[in-house]
Structures are given as structure tokens and as C-alpha cells.
Design an enzyme around this catalytic site. Structure first.
Site, PDB file in Angstrom:
ATOM      1  N   LYS A 289       0.857  -1.189   0.000  1.00 44.19           N
ATOM      2  CA  LYS A 289       0.000   0.000   0.000  1.00 44.19           C
ATOM      3  C   LYS A 289       0.896   1.242   0.000  1.00 44.19           C
ATOM      4  O   LYS A 289       1.901   1.284   0.708  1.00 44.19           O
ATOM      5  CB  LYS A 289      -0.889   0.006   1.244  1.00 44.19           C
ATOM      6  CG  LYS A 289      -2.007  -1.026   1.176  1.00 44.19           C
ATOM      7  CD  LYS A 289      -2.983  -0.887   2.324  1.00 44.19           C
ATOM      8  CE  LYS A 289      -4.051  -1.968   2.285  1.00 44.19           C
ATOM      9  NZ  LYS A 289      -4.967  -1.860   1.124  1.00 44.19           N
ATOM     10  N   ARG A 364     -10.043 -11.938   0.603  1.00 39.90           N
ATOM     11  CA  ARG A 364     -10.825 -12.990  -0.065  1.00 39.90           C
ATOM     12  C   ARG A 364     -10.123 -14.347   0.026  1.00 39.90           C
ATOM     13  O   ARG A 364     -10.770 -15.381   0.029  1.00 39.90           O
ATOM     14  CB  ARG A 364     -11.100 -12.569  -1.518  1.00 39.90           C
ATOM     15  CG  ARG A 364      -9.861 -12.350  -2.338  1.00 39.90           C
ATOM     16  CD  ARG A 364     -10.116 -11.511  -3.586  1.00 39.90           C
ATOM     17  NE  ARG A 364     -10.401 -10.115  -3.259  1.00 39.90           N
ATOM     18  CZ  ARG A 364     -10.712  -9.182  -4.161  1.00 39.90           C
ATOM     19  NH1 ARG A 364     -10.788  -9.491  -5.448  1.00 39.90           N
ATOM     20  NH2 ARG A 364     -10.959  -7.939  -3.793  1.00 39.90           N
TER      21      ARG A 364
HETATM   22  N1  BES Z   1      -8.386  -4.057   3.439  1.00 31.99           N
HETATM   23  C1  BES Z   1      -8.441  -3.570   2.119  1.00 31.99           C
HETATM   24  C2  BES Z   1      -9.724  -2.833   1.799  1.00 31.99           C
HETATM   25  C3  BES Z   1      -9.917  -1.530   2.519  1.00 31.99           C
HETATM   26  C4  BES Z   1      -9.496  -0.352   1.932  1.00 31.99           C
HETATM   27  C5  BES Z   1     -10.555  -1.489   3.730  1.00 31.99           C
HETATM   28  C6  BES Z   1      -9.693   0.843   2.599  1.00 31.99           C
HETATM   29  C7  BES Z   1     -10.754  -0.300   4.392  1.00 31.99           C
HETATM   30  C8  BES Z   1     -10.321   0.873   3.821  1.00 31.99           C
HETATM   31  C9  BES Z   1      -8.329  -4.747   1.137  1.00 31.99           C
HETATM   32  O1  BES Z   1      -7.569  -5.823   1.564  1.00 31.99           O
HETATM   33  C10 BES Z   1      -7.694  -4.213  -0.079  1.00 31.99           C
HETATM   34  O2  BES Z   1      -6.559  -3.850  -0.023  1.00 31.99           O
HETATM   35  N2  BES Z   1      -8.447  -4.176  -1.157  1.00 31.99           N
HETATM   36  C11 BES Z   1      -7.977  -3.716  -2.411  1.00 31.99           C
HETATM   37  C12 BES Z   1      -8.418  -4.732  -3.428  1.00 31.99           C
HETATM   38  C13 BES Z   1      -7.739  -4.586  -4.743  1.00 31.99           C
HETATM   39  C14 BES Z   1      -6.264  -4.850  -4.636  1.00 31.99           C
HETATM   40  C15 BES Z   1      -8.373  -5.596  -5.674  1.00 31.99           C
HETATM   41  C16 BES Z   1      -8.613  -2.375  -2.689  1.00 31.99           C
HETATM   42  O3  BES Z   1      -9.767  -2.172  -2.347  1.00 31.99           O
HETATM   43  O4  BES Z   1      -7.934  -1.514  -3.228  1.00 31.99           O
HETATM   44 MN    MN Z   2      -5.500  -5.580   1.137  1.00 36.84          MN
END
Ligand code: BES
Ligand code: MN
Ligand code: ZN
Length: 510
Positions: A289, A364
Site C-alpha cells: 500500500k 478474499r
Molecule cells: N483491506 C483492504 C480494503 C480496505 C481499503 C478497507 C480501505 C478499508 C479501507 C483490502 O484488503 C484491499 O486492499 N483491497 C484492495 C483490493 C484490490 C487490490 C483488488 C482495494 O480495495 O484496493
Molecule cells: Mn489488502
């Protein structure tokens, strides 16, 4: 705000359900038509309440408060708080949740510790009004606003005494049986929500998967539930591929936590299964991230916290006559030379192969393990999973509705009922073979994320659908937009709000 909020112990008779001695504050209700009900008028010997209602500042708008200070030996309390209940025509019991929060904030200022609630007589002037539901919502609001974690657990020597000082106890009394019963239930539910919020706020260097497992074991011990934890080599043996891969870069090892609530005599009936994404920290893994995207990812365990809180409520408040099984898929998504990587192909317990395109789509993968395992071992009556799965659902629905996928009309109907009673709202999003096809991989069965950047929240749900046995009614709830409050408002303060505990508790209660 308060150290504790309790309903004063009652003997069975009505008149005895009052805090000992003269109540320090009496709370009465008023609609926007500003007509005091007969029961309150009877208490208003010196007409000080009527005088307060006459003042222009008194509007009866929902949550608006004015105060009266009765005098003389017949005064019902030192202070009377007249709380606005809004428009009579559109009154909903759920509005008392916010009112409870506002009232709690006020009582923290006035420092009243013995409070008699006399809202029922105003509410009873409405035809068919649900007094018990009203009491419950008020109890939730008062309980939620009195959550203390932020001013206690992680405060150290540099926090002023004021912050850390022991808070007062609030003792409530209420002469109406239905309202009091609701109040007790609502306070209990709020306790379960606050339990979930404590975990959610606990930082990732403390709240590791092993820590969550310990807390689940402790909860089980205290409430008579069964808890088993699959960890270490057993995770590999049981082919928990998602947990093993996502968790392998961290020194805080992953685990699958199983909790079971089983009322007597219901041993063999198919259970309701709840599943929670419990990512104790989500760095994104090697698909790291960037910039500020990582801050707050201690709350990536909030699906699991909601499920744990719901199990707390189920065992202590709801006590349903059906079996409920919960799974918390707990891991830390970190980086090291052992991290799983984009391009890896991994094989799940049900034989499905997944090409990893993005290690940040990790939730997931761990949910898949729990879904497969539950379908195989528990023969569920239905499954509801809850997860902070995608940032995309925040883009789509903001912080007003969670995203929900459920193709089973009956299950969705029950979740709609729970939405109504809990006030925790969701909006249905589509599932379709086209979305499932979008997840196909050129080399494995499916991808964990399609790089086309389309419909991310739906991709998540479509991915999960490959791991639920066909015929098992299933709902997926993406709570990424819901689990934190940005500001102090109503019965919540800025921070974790325990979203989903009450939705799941009410769902199981239906
Ligand atoms: N935990 C995150 C989703 C999230 C983002 C929760 C912001 C709370 C606040 C999840 O694991 C994630 O990183 N999702 C990605 C998915 C993508 C890589 C397909 C996302 O939403 O960007
Ligand atoms: Mn994630
Ligand atoms: Zn995540």
C-alpha cells in the site's frame, strides 16, 4: 463518558423499579407539537416542566433538550430533562438510538448519576408505538456513547489525570416494564458492540492473530461456548491455503478461530455460520500500500471483530434456540522474503486454483478457507460473511450503506429485517455469471483480482462465490465504508464503531 451504565436492579413490582432515594434527574419526552402527556403533567406539580416547554428554545425536535428545576417537597427530581422526540407522525423507535447518545453526552456534563427515564408515557400516546423497541434503542445509544477505550487502555503517563480518571457510574431506572426490558436488551447489545470496538482499536503490535485467538478462547470460557483454533502445522495439514500464504511473511502467525454457540438439544440441527475477515494488519504485502493507504489498516480485522462481538451478544443477550458457528480467519498481511507474491498460483482445499495478481487482495483468500471449511464441516443452514474487503465499496456507497451480495431471497429477507431493527443498513449489489467470468485466469482457475480495475467490490464477491458450496444460502457483506466513524456524532465517537455486531445479532435472533 461513564464507567458503567446499568439498569437499577428491580424487584418485580413496578413502583420498586426506581433508583434508591430521590432521582437526581428525570428524563421525559416531548414531540414537536409540544403537548406534554398526562403522566408527565401529573408529575409536574409546580408546573416548572410546563414552563420549560413554553420557552422558545424548546422545540421537541429529535434530540433537542431543555431542562426544568422543580422545587418543593413534591419535586420528582432535582433536574428534569425534556427530550425532543421529533414529529409525532413520523416517530420511529430507532430515533432513540441517537437520542440516547445525545442524552448520555448531556448526563456526562450534568454529572447526574441516578436517572429515571420516563419517556414511555410520551411514546405510548402514539398508536401502535413499540415501547420495548424504543427502550432498546435508547439503551443502545446510552451504552454506545459510554464506551471508554479511547481514554483508558492505551493512555500513559503523559495523559492528563482528567483523561484517565475513573468515570462515574450511571444508574437508570424506569417504571415501565416493556421499556425497561428493551433498555436492558439494548444496553447488553451495546456492551457487545463495545467489546468489538475494543479489539478493533487495539493496535496491530498487540492484537495479533494469536491475541485474537486468546480473546476468543476467553470469551468461550466465560459464556459457555466452544472454541477451537487451527494454527501452525495444522493449518498446512488442513490445507488452509489462503491463511498460510497471506500470513507467511509475518512473525505473527495466522490461525482459523472457530466458535460455537449450541443451546441444549439443538446439537444436530444445521447451524447459522458467521465468517469474519480478521486481518490484524494489511500492508498490502508485496503489492505494498502506498502513501497514506496503510494507516488505519489495524481495522482490517473489523469483519472478525463484528463476528466476535455478535457471538458475545448471542451468548449473553440474544441466547437464540439455534446453533451458531463463527469463523475468524486471522492473519497479518506483511512483507518479507517469505511473502507470497504476485504471479504465485495456490491451490485451495476444495481444489480451486488461484493465480495471485495482487497480494493486497488478501481478504478474499483467507475468507475462502473459512467458507470451504464451514461448508464441508458444518453443513450450514446459511452463511453470512463480513469483511473490510474493498476500498471500491467506499467509492460506491460511502459510509451510509454496506455492500451486500445475496442471491437467496429468504436469507436476504431476514437480513433486511435485521437491518430494520438494528439500523445498520446495507444495499444490495449484483452478482452475475459475467462477474464470475471476469475472475477467470489464463493459467489457473481464477485470479484473486482482475487488473482491469472494474467493479472491485463485485469482483470480491464473485471470487468468494467459488468457495461456497452450491445450494448453501450465502450473503457477503463488505463493510469497508462502515466500520469507522470520522467524527463524534449521535451515539458514536470518532473511531471504531463496531458496525455489524447488531445486524448479525438481530439476524440470528430472527
Ligand atoms: N483491506 C483492504 C480494503 C480496505 C481499503 C478497507 C480501505 C478499508 C479501507 C483490502 O484488503 C484491499 O486492499 N483491497 C484492495 C483490493 C484490490 C487490490 C483488488 C482495494 O480495495 O484496493
Ligand atoms: Mn489488502
Ligand atoms: Zn485487507
Amino acid at each position: 463518558m461513564f464507567n458503567s451504565v446499568k439498569l437499577a436492579p428491580s424487584r418485580t413490582s413496578r413502583s420498586s423499579r426506581r433508583a434508591a432515594g430521590k432521582s437526581e434527574a428525570l428524563v421525559v419526552g416531548l414531540f414537536t407539537d409540544k403537548k406534554l402527556d398526562a403522566a408527565v403533567r401529573a408529575l409536574d406539580k409546580d408546573r416548572s416542566i410546563a414552563a420549560a416547554v413554553d420557552r422558545d428554545e424548546c422545540t421537541g425536535d429529535s434530540g433537542r433538550m431543555v431542562e426544568a428545576f422543580p422545587s418543593g417537597a413534591s419535586a420528582p427530581a432535582r433536574r428534569v430533562i425534556v427530550v425532543g422526540l421529533g414529529k409525532r407522525e413520523s416517530f420511529k423507535p430507532g430515533s432513540l438510538r441517537t437520542i440516547g447518545g445525545l442524552l448520555g453526552r448531556r448526563l456526562a456534563v450534568t454529572k447526574d448519576q441516578k436517572v429515571t427515564l420516563h419517556l414511555h408515557s410520551a411514546i405510548e400516546t402514539i398508536k401502535d408505538a413499540d415501547t420495548e423497541a424504543s427502550g432498546r434503542a435508547l439503551g443502545e445509544g446510552l451504552g454506545l456513547i459510554s464506551w471508554n477505550f479511547l481514554s483508558t487502555r492505551f493512555r500513559g503517563s503523559a495523559s492528563a489525570d482528567k483523561t484517565k480518571a475513573r468515570k462515574p457510574d450511571l444508574s437508570l431506572s424506569c417504571a415501565d416494564d416493556a421499556f425497561a426490558a428493551g433498555l436492558e436488551y439494548g444496553l447488553g447489545l451495546a456492551g457487545s458492540v463495545n467489546f468489538a470496538r475494543d479489539f478493533s482499536e487495539t493496535p496491530p503490535n498487540v492484537a495479533t492473530p494469536a491475541y485474537i485467538a486468546d480473546m476468543a478462547r476467553k470469551l468461550a470460557r466465560q459464556t459457555g461456548m466452544k472454541c477451537t483454533v487451527i494454527e501452525g502445522d495444522a493449518l498446512v495439514r488442513e490445507r488452509m491455503t489462503g491463511l498460510v500464504n497471506v500470513g507467511q511473511a509475518s512473525e505473527n502467525k495466522p490461525c482459523l478461530i472457530r466458535l460455537e454457540y449450541a443451546p441444549r438439544g439443538k446439537g444436530s440441527a444445521r447451524p447459522v455460520v458467521l465468517v469474519g475477515k480478521t486481518m490484524t494488519y494489511d500492508t498490502g504485502g508485496l503489492s505494498l500500500k502506498i502513501s497514506n493507504g496503510m494507516v488505519g489498516m489495524k481495522r482490517d480485522k473489523d469483519g472478525g471483530c463484528a463476528v466476535l462481538g455478535a457471538m458475545h451478544a448471542i451468548a449473553t443477550v440474544v441466547k437464540p434456540s439455534k446453533r451458531v458457528v463463527a469463523y475468524l480467519a486471522a492473519a497479518e498481511n506483511s512483507i518479507s522474503d517469505e511473502a507470497y507474491r504476485p504471479d504465485d498460483v495456490i491451490t485451495f482445499r476444495n481444489g480451486v486454483t488461484v493465480e495471485v495478481t495482487n497480494t493486497d487482495a488478501e481478504g478474499r483468500l483467507v475468507l475462502a478457507d473459512a467458507l470451504i471449511y464451514a461448508c464441508e464441516k458444518d453443513k450450514p443452514a446459511c452463511i453470512v460473511d463480513m469483511a473490510t474487503l474493498t476500498g471500491g465499496v467506499i467509492t460506491a456507497l460511502g459510509s451510509s450503506f454496506a455492500g451486500l451480495w445475496c442471491e437467496d431471497d429468504k436469507l436476504r429477507g431476514r437480513l433486511a429485517q435485521a437491518m430494520e431493527s438494528s439500523g445498520e443498513r446495507w444495499w444490495r449489489l449484483p452478482m452475475d455469471q459475467e462477474y464470475r467470468d471476469m475472475m477467470k485466469s489464463p493459467i489457473a482457475d481464477i485470479l484473486n483480482s482482475n487488473p482491469n480495475r472494474k467493479a472491485h467490490p463485485i469482483q470480491g464477491a464473485a471470487f468468494l462465490s467459488y468457495f461456497v458450496e452450491s445450494g448453501v444460502p450465502w450473503a457477503h457483506v463488505d463493510i469497508a465504508g462502515m466500520h469507522t466513524s470520522d467524527s463524534d456524532s449521535g451515539c458514536f465517537v470518532r473511531g471504531s464503531n463496531g458496525w455489524g455486531v447488531r445486524l448479525l445479532a438481530d439476524f440470528v435472533a430472527t
